[in-house]
Design a protein around this motif. Structure first.
Motif, PDB file in Angstrom:
ATOM      1  N   GLU A 175       0.942  -1.559  -0.185  1.00 56.55           N
ATOM      2  CA  GLU A 175       0.060  -0.417  -0.036  1.00 56.55           C
ATOM      3  C   GLU A 175       0.840   1.396  -0.182  1.00 56.55           C
ATOM      4  O   GLU A 175       0.654   2.208  -0.444  1.00 56.55           O
ATOM      5  CB  GLU A 175      -0.490  -0.213   1.453  1.00 56.55           C
ATOM      6  CG  GLU A 175      -1.882   0.797   1.331  1.00 56.55           C
ATOM      7  CD  GLU A 175      -2.811   1.546   2.626  1.00 56.55           C
ATOM      8  OE1 GLU A 175      -3.972   1.878   2.625  1.00 56.55           O
ATOM      9  OE2 GLU A 175      -2.370   0.112   3.255  1.00 56.55           O
ATOM     10  N   GLU A 178       2.480   1.347  -3.766  1.00 57.20           N
ATOM     11  CA  GLU A 178       1.547   1.777  -4.167  1.00 57.20           C
ATOM     12  C   GLU A 178       0.829   3.319  -4.318  1.00 57.20           C
ATOM     13  O   GLU A 178       1.174   4.465  -5.640  1.00 57.20           O
ATOM     14  CB  GLU A 178       0.282   1.080  -4.252  1.00 57.20           C
ATOM     15  CG  GLU A 178       0.320  -0.352  -4.845  1.00 57.20           C
ATOM     16  CD  GLU A 178      -0.707  -0.747  -5.200  1.00 57.20           C
ATOM     17  OE1 GLU A 178      -1.779  -0.658  -5.049  1.00 57.20           O
ATOM     18  OE2 GLU A 178      -0.095  -1.851  -6.207  1.00 57.20           O
ATOM     19  N   HIS A 181       3.971   5.222  -6.225  1.00 60.33           N
ATOM     20  CA  HIS A 181       3.826   5.400  -7.663  1.00 60.33           C
ATOM     21  C   HIS A 181       2.696   6.274  -7.954  1.00 60.33           C
ATOM     22  O   HIS A 181       2.538   6.731  -9.213  1.00 60.33           O
ATOM     23  CB  HIS A 181       3.892   3.677  -8.030  1.00 60.33           C
ATOM     24  CG  HIS A 181       4.992   2.497  -7.870  1.00 60.33           C
ATOM     25  ND1 HIS A 181       6.401   3.264  -7.514  1.00 60.33           N
ATOM     26  CD2 HIS A 181       4.971   1.632  -7.599  1.00 60.33           C
ATOM     27  CE1 HIS A 181       7.017   2.654  -7.516  1.00 60.33           C
ATOM     28  NE2 HIS A 181       6.354   1.093  -7.539  1.00 60.33           N
ATOM     29  N   LEU A 219       0.717   3.219 -12.176  1.00 59.53           N
ATOM     30  CA  LEU A 219       1.674   2.353 -11.577  1.00 59.53           C
ATOM     31  C   LEU A 219       1.646   1.205 -13.079  1.00 59.53           C
ATOM     32  O   LEU A 219       3.252   0.791 -12.025  1.00 59.53           O
ATOM     33  CB  LEU A 219       0.119   1.559 -11.333  1.00 59.53           C
ATOM     34  CG  LEU A 219      -0.512   1.699  -9.588  1.00 59.53           C
ATOM     35  CD1 LEU A 219      -1.681   1.191  -8.635  1.00 59.53           C
ATOM     36  CD2 LEU A 219       1.039   1.773  -8.381  1.00 59.53           C
ATOM     37  N   TYR A 252       8.994  -2.382  -6.693  1.00 61.25           N
ATOM     38  CA  TYR A 252       8.381  -3.404  -7.119  1.00 61.25           C
ATOM     39  C   TYR A 252       8.814  -5.363  -7.295  1.00 61.25           C
ATOM     40  O   TYR A 252       8.949  -5.950  -5.624  1.00 61.25           O
ATOM     41  CB  TYR A 252       7.067  -3.487  -7.951  1.00 61.25           C
ATOM     42  CG  TYR A 252       6.247  -3.115  -7.681  1.00 61.25           C
ATOM     43  CD1 TYR A 252       4.628  -3.686  -7.509  1.00 61.25           C
ATOM     44  CD2 TYR A 252       5.761  -1.996  -8.131  1.00 61.25           C
ATOM     45  CE1 TYR A 252       3.203  -3.493  -7.454  1.00 61.25           C
ATOM     46  CE2 TYR A 252       3.735  -1.331  -7.497  1.00 61.25           C
ATOM     47  CZ  TYR A 252       3.351  -2.321  -7.433  1.00 61.25           C
ATOM     48  OH  TYR A 252       1.890  -1.491  -7.132  1.00 61.25           O
TER      49      TYR A 252
END
Length: 298
Positions: A175, A178, A181, A219, A252
């Protein structure tokens, strides 16, 4: 990449780049400052943000020239963010797009001021250009300025950059990653799509679809950046590979692993294409541009 998309990208990049320099102020600007701004603005790149503005206008059958001031302004803001990102206090990079970074050529003080000047010029250019444009309402111009200001500011791109800095060397959750990003990269892409939507007079449901598309490719774009920083070609990237790992940045691949990151990337691109299909825009360049985000090698 299919040949038709390759041609499309080349044509749109050439079209965009011929309209960037005319948007800069020249009269009354110190020569060194102007050269510093020009150096980074014309240093090449994917030109994805302005391209998305034009792709939206194409999808709605509107003239491309209507989008040029907003598209150029987006590229000014993106360029300012790169100049500042490369500074020693931030990412401390020596290369950008295969060339020495702005502060390596002009010095840190001039690089900071060039970034400041590009940021402020972007909003002035939008206002000036569209006030003189007979087909763009004043209300639309206000919406463009508000959209770009929010997406590029503290609650958008700059906030994402802050979170990215604070996350260095830390074990972040998915979370938290993200959030970085979505804001550091995604918000300016969403601004491109929504700005194109305003200029194309999109309906509220179509604006929602463009926003969903932007969230997904924002993303996806950053995930692909993370992947390329692990296994990309430094010559193609124009910057060092492995720099994220060296700085212990959250990515990631570091959080999910390389294969899971690639799977997440593919799922996001599929979701983006589904969003524009729902809006009746799958016939446009937006679908292949989503694939390009995933397939690019630089």
């Amino acid at each position: 990449m299919v040949g038709s998309l390759k041609t499309y990208l080349e044509e749109k990049i050439a079209y965009i780049e011929q309209h960037l320099l005319p948007g800069l102020e020249r009269e009354g600007v110190p020569a060194t400052l102007f050269e510093s701004m020009k150096y980074s603005l014309l240093a090449g790149g994917k030109r994805l943000r302005p391209m998305l503005v034009l792709a939206v206008l194409e999808a709605f059958g509107k003239p491309l020239e209507r989008g040029i001031p907003y598209a150029a302004a987006l590229e000014m803001i993106h360029t300012y963010s790169l100049i500042h990102d490369d500074l020693p206090a931030m990412d401390d990079d020596d290369l950008r797009r295969g060339k020495p970074t702005n502060h390596k050529v002009f010095g840190e003080a001039t690089a900071i001021l060039a970034g400041d000047a590009l940021l402020t010029r972007a909003f002035g250019y939008i206002a000036e250009a569209y006030l003189a444009h007979p087909e763009v309402k004043a209300e639309t111009t206000v919406k463009l300025v508000a959209e770009l200001g929010r997406r590029a500011g503290a609650a958008g791109m700059v906030g994402g950059q802050m979170a990215d800095i604070e996350g260095e060397g830390k074990q972040l959750s998915l979370e938290e990653l993200e959030y970085i990003h979505l804001h550091k990269t995604g918000d300016l892409l969403i601004a491109a799509l929504r700005g194109g939507g305003y200029l194309a007079e999109a309906t509220p449901s179509q604006m929602d679809a463009l926003t969903r598309y932007g969230l997904c490719i924002g993303l996806a774009f950053q995930i692909q950046d993370d992947i390329l920083n692990v296994e990309g070609n430094a010559m193609l990237l124009g910057k060092a590979v492995g720099s994220d790992a060296n700085r212990k940045k959250a990515t990631y691949p570091s959080l999910l692993g390389l294969e899971a990151s690639k799977q997440r990337l593919a799922a996001l691109v599929a979701e983006a294409k589904g969003a524009i299909a729902d809006a009746g825009l799958s016939h446009s360049a937006l679908a292949p541009l989503a694939d390009y985000v995933m397939e690019r090698n630089k």
